[in-house]
Design an enzyme around this catalytic site. Structure first.
Site, PDB file in Angstrom:
ATOM      1  N   ASN A   2      11.519   2.863  -0.755  1.00 39.52           N
ATOM      2  CA  ASN A   2      11.734   4.128  -0.050  1.00 39.52           C
ATOM      3  C   ASN A   2      12.557   3.868   1.202  1.00 39.52           C
ATOM      4  O   ASN A   2      12.912   2.731   1.484  1.00 39.52           O
ATOM      5  CB  ASN A   2      10.382   4.789   0.281  1.00 39.52           C
ATOM      6  CG  ASN A   2       9.543   3.882   1.154  1.00 39.52           C
ATOM      7  OD1 ASN A   2       9.930   3.556   2.268  1.00 39.52           O
ATOM      8  ND2 ASN A   2       8.411   3.437   0.621  1.00 39.52           N
TER       9      ASN A   2
ATOM     10  N   ALA B 190       3.122   1.303   7.603  1.00 35.25           N
ATOM     11  CA  ALA B 190       4.026   1.040   6.472  1.00 35.25           C
ATOM     12  C   ALA B 190       4.130   2.270   5.588  1.00 35.25           C
ATOM     13  O   ALA B 190       3.183   3.054   5.475  1.00 35.25           O
ATOM     14  CB  ALA B 190       3.489  -0.138   5.654  1.00 35.25           C
TER      15      ALA B 190
ATOM     16  N   LYS C 253      15.295  -9.748 -16.880  1.00 33.52           N
ATOM     17  CA  LYS C 253      16.084  -8.570 -16.518  1.00 33.52           C
ATOM     18  C   LYS C 253      16.224  -7.652 -17.736  1.00 33.52           C
ATOM     19  O   LYS C 253      16.551  -8.115 -18.832  1.00 33.52           O
ATOM     20  CB  LYS C 253      17.460  -9.024 -16.032  1.00 33.52           C
ATOM     21  CG  LYS C 253      18.297  -7.889 -15.528  1.00 33.52           C
ATOM     22  CD  LYS C 253      19.670  -8.344 -15.078  1.00 33.52           C
ATOM     23  CE  LYS C 253      20.508  -7.117 -14.831  1.00 33.52           C
ATOM     24  NZ  LYS C 253      21.885  -7.284 -15.220  1.00 33.52           N
TER      25      LYS C 253
ATOM     26  N   PRO D 250      -3.043   0.235  -4.658  1.00 35.24           N
ATOM     27  CA  PRO D 250      -4.236   0.360  -3.814  1.00 35.24           C
ATOM     28  C   PRO D 250      -3.862   1.048  -2.506  1.00 35.24           C
ATOM     29  O   PRO D 250      -2.749   0.861  -2.001  1.00 35.24           O
ATOM     30  CB  PRO D 250      -4.648  -1.097  -3.546  1.00 35.24           C
ATOM     31  CG  PRO D 250      -3.419  -1.903  -3.787  1.00 35.24           C
ATOM     32  CD  PRO D 250      -2.621  -1.159  -4.825  1.00 35.24           C
ATOM     33  N   ASP D 251      -4.769   1.836  -1.983  1.00 40.31           N
ATOM     34  CA  ASP D 251      -4.521   2.480  -0.681  1.00 40.31           C
ATOM     35  C   ASP D 251      -5.047   1.551   0.415  1.00 40.31           C
ATOM     36  O   ASP D 251      -6.257   1.380   0.581  1.00 40.31           O
ATOM     37  CB  ASP D 251      -5.205   3.856  -0.619  1.00 40.31           C
ATOM     38  CG  ASP D 251      -4.736   4.632   0.593  1.00 40.31           C
ATOM     39  OD1 ASP D 251      -4.694   4.048   1.697  1.00 40.31           O
ATOM     40  OD2 ASP D 251      -4.394   5.820   0.435  1.00 40.31           O
ATOM     41  N   ILE D 252      -4.124   0.946   1.144  1.00 46.23           N
ATOM     42  CA  ILE D 252      -4.493  -0.077   2.125  1.00 46.23           C
ATOM     43  C   ILE D 252      -5.257   0.548   3.288  1.00 46.23           C
ATOM     44  O   ILE D 252      -6.285   0.031   3.737  1.00 46.23           O
ATOM     45  CB  ILE D 252      -3.219  -0.810   2.627  1.00 46.23           C
ATOM     46  CG1 ILE D 252      -2.508  -1.442   1.428  1.00 46.23           C
ATOM     47  CG2 ILE D 252      -3.562  -1.850   3.691  1.00 46.23           C
ATOM     48  CD1 ILE D 252      -1.105  -1.933   1.713  1.00 46.23           C
TER      49      ILE D 252
ATOM     50  N   PHE E 214      -0.722   6.706   9.509  1.00 44.65           N
ATOM     51  CA  PHE E 214       0.358   7.658   9.757  1.00 44.65           C
ATOM     52  C   PHE E 214       0.394   8.672   8.632  1.00 44.65           C
ATOM     53  O   PHE E 214      -0.027   8.376   7.510  1.00 44.65           O
ATOM     54  CB  PHE E 214       1.703   6.926   9.808  1.00 44.65           C
ATOM     55  CG  PHE E 214       2.057   6.463  11.182  1.00 44.65           C
ATOM     56  CD1 PHE E 214       2.941   7.172  11.964  1.00 44.65           C
ATOM     57  CD2 PHE E 214       1.482   5.322  11.711  1.00 44.65           C
ATOM     58  CE1 PHE E 214       3.261   6.766  13.242  1.00 44.65           C
ATOM     59  CE2 PHE E 214       1.789   4.897  12.986  1.00 44.65           C
ATOM     60  CZ  PHE E 214       2.686   5.622  13.757  1.00 44.65           C
TER      61      PHE E 214
ATOM     62  N   LYS F 241      -6.040  14.376   5.483  1.00 44.23           N
ATOM     63  CA  LYS F 241      -5.740  12.977   5.151  1.00 44.23           C
ATOM     64  C   LYS F 241      -6.681  12.029   5.889  1.00 44.23           C
ATOM     65  O   LYS F 241      -7.163  11.051   5.327  1.00 44.23           O
ATOM     66  CB  LYS F 241      -4.281  12.665   5.523  1.00 44.23           C
ATOM     67  CG  LYS F 241      -3.766  11.383   4.929  1.00 44.23           C
ATOM     68  CD  LYS F 241      -2.252  11.273   5.014  1.00 44.23           C
ATOM     69  CE  LYS F 241      -1.572  12.235   4.058  1.00 44.23           C
ATOM     70  NZ  LYS F 241      -0.108  12.171   4.113  1.00 44.23           N
TER      71      LYS F 241
ATOM     72  N   LYS G 228      -9.073   9.487   3.837  1.00 40.86           N
ATOM     73  CA  LYS G 228      -8.878   8.033   3.902  1.00 40.86           C
ATOM     74  C   LYS G 228      -9.983   7.346   4.706  1.00 40.86           C
ATOM     75  O   LYS G 228     -10.105   6.137   4.659  1.00 40.86           O
ATOM     76  CB  LYS G 228      -7.523   7.715   4.533  1.00 40.86           C
ATOM     77  CG  LYS G 228      -6.362   8.372   3.775  1.00 40.86           C
ATOM     78  CD  LYS G 228      -5.220   7.437   3.589  1.00 40.86           C
ATOM     79  CE  LYS G 228      -4.069   8.133   2.889  1.00 40.86           C
ATOM     80  NZ  LYS G 228      -3.076   7.192   2.403  1.00 40.86           N
TER      81      LYS G 228
HETATM   82  N1  CTP Z   1      -0.981   3.994   3.064  1.00 39.44           N
HETATM   83  C1  CTP Z   1      -1.514   2.781   2.700  1.00 39.44           C
HETATM   84  N2  CTP Z   1      -1.513   2.382   1.418  1.00 39.44           N
HETATM   85  C2  CTP Z   1      -1.036   3.179   0.454  1.00 39.44           C
HETATM   86  C3  CTP Z   1      -0.490   4.431   0.802  1.00 39.44           C
HETATM   87  C4  CTP Z   1      -0.474   4.807   2.115  1.00 39.44           C
HETATM   88  O1  CTP Z   1      -1.956   2.047   3.592  1.00 39.44           O
HETATM   89  N3  CTP Z   1      -1.051   2.781  -0.801  1.00 39.44           N
HETATM   90  C5  CTP Z   1      -1.030   4.416   4.465  1.00 39.44           C
HETATM   91  C6  CTP Z   1       0.286   4.435   5.156  1.00 39.44           C
HETATM   92  O2  CTP Z   1       0.585   3.225   5.815  1.00 39.44           O
HETATM   93  C7  CTP Z   1       0.070   5.545   6.177  1.00 39.44           C
HETATM   94  C8  CTP Z   1      -0.756   6.524   5.412  1.00 39.44           C
HETATM   95  O3  CTP Z   1      -1.477   5.753   4.463  1.00 39.44           O
HETATM   96  O4  CTP Z   1      -0.680   5.117   7.271  1.00 39.44           O
HETATM   97  C9  CTP Z   1       0.157   7.493   4.755  1.00 39.44           C
HETATM   98  O5  CTP Z   1      -0.447   8.113   3.784  1.00 39.44           O
HETATM   99  P1  CTP Z   1       0.414   8.905   2.669  1.00 39.44           P
HETATM  100  O6  CTP Z   1       1.184   7.962   1.849  1.00 39.44           O
HETATM  101  O7  CTP Z   1       1.121  10.035   3.322  1.00 39.44           O
HETATM  102  O8  CTP Z   1      -0.843   9.405   1.985  1.00 39.44           O
HETATM  103  P2  CTP Z   1      -1.043  10.079   0.650  1.00 39.44           P
HETATM  104  O9  CTP Z   1      -2.496  10.057   0.427  1.00 39.44           O
HETATM  105  O10 CTP Z   1      -0.140   9.446  -0.340  1.00 39.44           O
HETATM  106  O11 CTP Z   1      -0.620  11.528   1.027  1.00 39.44           O
HETATM  107  P3  CTP Z   1       0.407  12.482   0.351  1.00 39.44           P
HETATM  108  O12 CTP Z   1      -0.125  12.626  -1.002  1.00 39.44           O
HETATM  109  O13 CTP Z   1       0.324  13.637   1.271  1.00 39.44           O
HETATM  110  O14 CTP Z   1       1.754  11.795   0.411  1.00 39.44           O
END
Ligand code: CTP
Length: 401
Positions: free
Chosen positions: A209, A273, A287, A304-306, A324, A338, A342
């Site tokens: 991204n 991030a 490839k 995974p959501d960190i 963020f 959010k 989270k």
């Molecule tokens: N983040 C994370 N790990 C992930 C995705 C997001 O740590 N796999 C953290 C980002 O670093 C940031 C926050 O979560 O602090 C951003 O969340 P976002 O990607 O906007 O959350 P989503 O739950 O994906 O929300 P949305 O569906 O609104 O995009």
């Protein structure tokens, strides 16, 4: 260490001025950036050229030099410093400071400065002991000027007594003490995630991204400046490494998560991030070839959501977890949801809708959403956002010492 610290060194006229050259070297060895102002009398003892070579910067001397005033006004000289060090501080300069005079660049900078000042006096012992000098010192100390030295010893004039300038290593120690005392996060550990993640499709292709990493890197730099032992876990970016920060470079979300876990325990975790929400379900070992026909279909699985992972209750959970939110509409409402989803403590929600230039840009408009309150911050640079966030972090952690 003095990484990221900016010191404005004022060199006044005294035989001890030669020691200020060594002082510059020692301060820079510890990572400080040093800029020098040389008084007219000072330039009788050291040359602007030697100071300029050692600071690797211009040396400032003439108050009314038009070029200096247009390129670097005296206000900017102190504004761009974290600490002003006067070495040697002569009886005359101390007297002019005490009187609030502004008759050369050094005294004008000192009068206009709102920055802390540390002075290393150097003069003949009779001048030092004179009631006029002692009265000036008392006045300056009462106004908050810090002093290091002078020490007793043989003087260049052949006499013996108090008045010798403190040695450069003692001045450096006083500078270090100053910053340690003013470091609100000294003794704290911090983790910051920054940049995009790259999720491999095959050995040469990836999904990513547009995150520049600028905000996360600025936060890591500000945490380190505030004295925190800071680890920055970053995806691929073009941002320079912030001074005084331990770097962990990763590519994928899973690597970022593993590096975060390795870094625990920390007092504060800031997830800045732009982690890729998804990754290709399978990374091709070789490839992928065109094979002259259909485009491939790539299946994705969730990463995974960190932020959520670090926020999970447990004894390794940081005291403060900050995430963020990049939103394009209903910014605060989405950020509240959010934060709850989270499980983190604060969300900094920023508006990345079209035309704001937040992604990759210099500025950010942020709302801080906490459980207890919300704050709308004015539009400001990413560095200013980082400074303000670190100030808030220090206030919050001060209650959990
Ligand atoms: N983040 C994370 N790990 C992930 C995705 C997001 O740590 N796999 C953290 C980002 O670093 C940031 C926050 O979560 O602090 C951003 O969340 P976002 O990607 O906007 O959350 P989503 O739950 O994906 O929300 P949305 O569906 O609104 O995009």
């Amino acid at each position: 260490m003095l990484h990221g610290k900016r010191i404005l060194l004022i060199v006044a006229g005294g035989i001890a001025a030669y020691k200020s050259l060594e002082l510059v070297r020692r301060l820079r060895e510890r990572g400080a950036a040093v800029r020098a102002v040389l008084t007219a009398a000072g330039s009788q003892f050291v040359t602007p050229l030697s100071l300029s070579a050692l600071t690797e910067d211009k040396v400032y001397g003439e108050l009314f030099s038009l070029t200096d005033e247009s390129e670097m006004g005296h206000i900017r000289l102190s504004r761009e410093a974290d600490l002003i060090v006067i070495a040697p501080a002569t009886a005359d300069l101390l007297a002019r400071m005490a009187q609030g005079r502004a008759d050369d660049l050094a005294s004008t900078v000192l009068l206009a400065a709102d920055k802390p000042v540390l002075a290393a006096p150097a003069m003949n012992h009779r001048m030092w002991l004179h009631p006029a000098t002692q009265a000036n010192l008392e006045l300056l100390a009462a106004r908050g000027v810090g002093f290091v030295g002078p020490v007793e010893g043989d003087m260049a004039c052949g006499e013996h007594g108090p008045g010798r300038m403190a040695e450069p290593h003692d001045i450096v120690a006083a500078v270090l003490d100053h910053f340690a005392a003013s470091a609100p996060l000294a003794g704290r550990r911090a983790l910051v995630t920054s940049g995009p993640t790259h999720e491999a499709i095959d050995p040469v292709r990836y999904v990513a991204n547009r995150s520049s990493g600028r905000q996360g890197h600025a936060i890591a730099a500000a945490l380190a400046r505030a004295g925190a032992e800071t680890v920055l876990i970053t995806g691929p970016t073009h941002e320079p490494d912030p001074p005084g920060v331990a770097m962990r470079r990763i590519e994928s979300a899973r690597e970022m998560f593993a590096a975060c876990r390795d870094t625990l325990p920390v007092d504060v975790a800031v997830c800045a991030a732009a982690v890729s929400d998804w990754r290709p379900a399978a990374e091709a070992g070789q490839k992928m070839k065109k094979n002259g026909g259909d485009a491939p279909e790539i299946a994705f699985v969730e990463n995974p959501d960190i932020l959520a992972g670090l926020s999970e209750p447990g004894n390794r959970r940081p005291a403060l977890v900050i995430g963020f939110a990049a939103e394009t509409e209903s910014i605060v409402e989405h950020a509240r949801a959010k934060r709850a989803r989270k499980g983190c403590d604060w969300i900094l929600a920023n508006d990345v809708s079209q035309g704001t230039g937040t992604f990759g840009g210099e500025e950010n408009t942020v709302h801080l959403v906490a459980a207890e309150d919300e704050e709308a911050w004015p539009r400001m640079t990413k560095t200013a956002v980082a400074e303000r966030l670190v100030q808030r972090i220090a206030e919050r952690l001060a209650g959990t010492a």
